[in-house]
Design a protein around this motif. Structure first.
Motif, short mmCIF file in Angstrom:
data_model
loop_
_atom_site.label_atom_id
_atom_site.label_comp_id
_atom_site.label_asym_id
_atom_site.label_seq_id
_atom_site.Cartn_x
_atom_site.Cartn_y
_atom_site.Cartn_z
N MET A 112 45.84 31.91 27.91
CA MET A 112 46.09 33.10 28.69
C MET A 112 45.09 33.16 29.85
SD MET A 112 46.37 37.00 27.40
CE MET A 112 44.69 37.59 27.35
N ILE A 113 45.57 33.46 31.02
CA ILE A 113 44.71 33.60 32.19
C ILE A 113 43.99 34.94 32.10
CG2 ILE A 113 44.65 33.83 34.70
CD1 ILE A 113 47.08 32.00 34.80
N GLN A 114 42.69 34.92 32.32
CA GLN A 114 41.90 36.14 32.24
C GLN A 114 42.14 37.01 33.47
OE1 GLN A 114 38.02 34.38 31.71
NE2 GLN A 114 38.10 34.85 29.54
N ARG A 115 42.08 38.32 33.25
CA ARG A 115 42.18 39.27 34.34
C ARG A 115 40.77 39.72 34.69
NH1 ARG A 115 45.88 43.86 32.89
NH2 ARG A 115 47.47 42.30 33.21
N LEU A 116 40.41 39.55 35.95
CA LEU A 116 39.07 39.88 36.44
C LEU A 116 39.10 41.15 37.27
CD1 LEU A 116 39.03 36.81 35.78
CD2 LEU A 116 37.49 36.53 37.69
N TYR A 117 38.06 41.94 37.11
CA TYR A 117 37.89 43.18 37.88
C TYR A 117 36.70 42.98 38.82
CZ TYR A 117 37.02 48.11 38.90
OH TYR A 117 36.84 49.31 39.53
N ASP A 175 39.52 41.65 31.38
CA ASP A 175 38.74 40.89 30.41
C ASP A 175 37.33 40.60 30.91
OD1 ASP A 175 41.14 40.30 28.75
OD2 ASP A 175 41.72 39.18 30.54
N VAL A 176 37.18 40.55 32.25
CA VAL A 176 35.93 40.12 32.86
C VAL A 176 35.57 41.06 34.01
CG1 VAL A 176 34.78 38.22 34.10
CG2 VAL A 176 36.49 37.70 32.33
N LEU A 177 34.31 41.42 34.09
CA LEU A 177 33.77 42.18 35.22
C LEU A 177 33.03 41.20 36.12
CD1 LEU A 177 33.07 45.06 36.46
CD2 LEU A 177 30.89 44.79 35.27
N VAL A 178 33.41 41.14 37.39
CA VAL A 178 32.74 40.28 38.36
C VAL A 178 31.96 41.18 39.31
CG1 VAL A 178 33.02 38.59 40.20
CG2 VAL A 178 34.51 38.50 38.19
N GLN A 179 30.65 41.02 39.33
CA GLN A 179 29.78 41.86 40.14
C GLN A 179 29.52 41.20 41.50
OE1 GLN A 179 26.67 41.82 37.18
NE2 GLN A 179 27.04 43.98 36.74
N LEU A 180 29.97 41.88 42.54
CA LEU A 180 29.74 41.40 43.90
C LEU A 180 28.32 41.77 44.34
CD1 LEU A 180 33.16 42.39 45.50
CD2 LEU A 180 32.45 40.15 44.63
N PRO A 181 27.77 41.07 45.32
CA PRO A 181 26.41 41.36 45.78
C PRO A 181 26.24 42.85 46.15
CG PRO A 181 27.15 39.31 46.74
CD PRO A 181 28.35 39.91 46.04
N GLY A 182 25.11 43.39 45.74
CA GLY A 182 24.78 44.78 46.02
C GLY A 182 25.28 45.76 44.98
#
Length: 110
Positions: free
Chosen positions: A1-6, A66-73
């Motif tokens: 399953m492909i993960q859904r990223l936020y 499924d995943v939290l991706v933190q952008l710079p700042g």
């Protein structure tokens, strides 16, 4: 399953936030991920929407991921801090954008 990223990153006070979010989303989609880009809410919400309105929707969207991706700042943003707290509570995978782009912790799309 492909993960859904936020994607989680600062919006308030960042004039080019939409470009930053859209470029990050496009990069991840090209890698095969499904991406929730909360910055796009600004293009569909009316001008009477409050910060709390946005955050309520953001939390619902984050709950679907499924995943939290933190952008710079992200650490300077109150909204991002709330998203981070929810991700911790849900025991989600949390990745920094820098780690993804450096290839250090690139996760498989199993």
């Amino acid at each position: 399953m492909i993960q859904r990223l936020y994607l989680s990153g600062p919006i308030t006070g960042v004039p080019n936030y939409l470009d930053i979010f859209n470029k990050a989303a496009a990069s991840l989609v090209a890698e095969g991920y499904r991406v929730i880009n909360p910055a796009n809410l600004c293009t569909v919400m009316d001008n009477k929407a409050t910060w709390d309105d946005y955050m309520n929707i953001d939390m619902e969207l984050l709950h679907m991921c499924d995943v939290l991706v933190q952008l710079p700042g992200w650490e300077k943003s109150l909204g991002c801090q709330r998203e981070y707290g929810m991700a911790l509570e849900r025991d989600m995978i949390i990745l920094r954008w820098e780690d993804l782009t450096d290839g250090c912790t690139k996760k498989s799309r199993a």
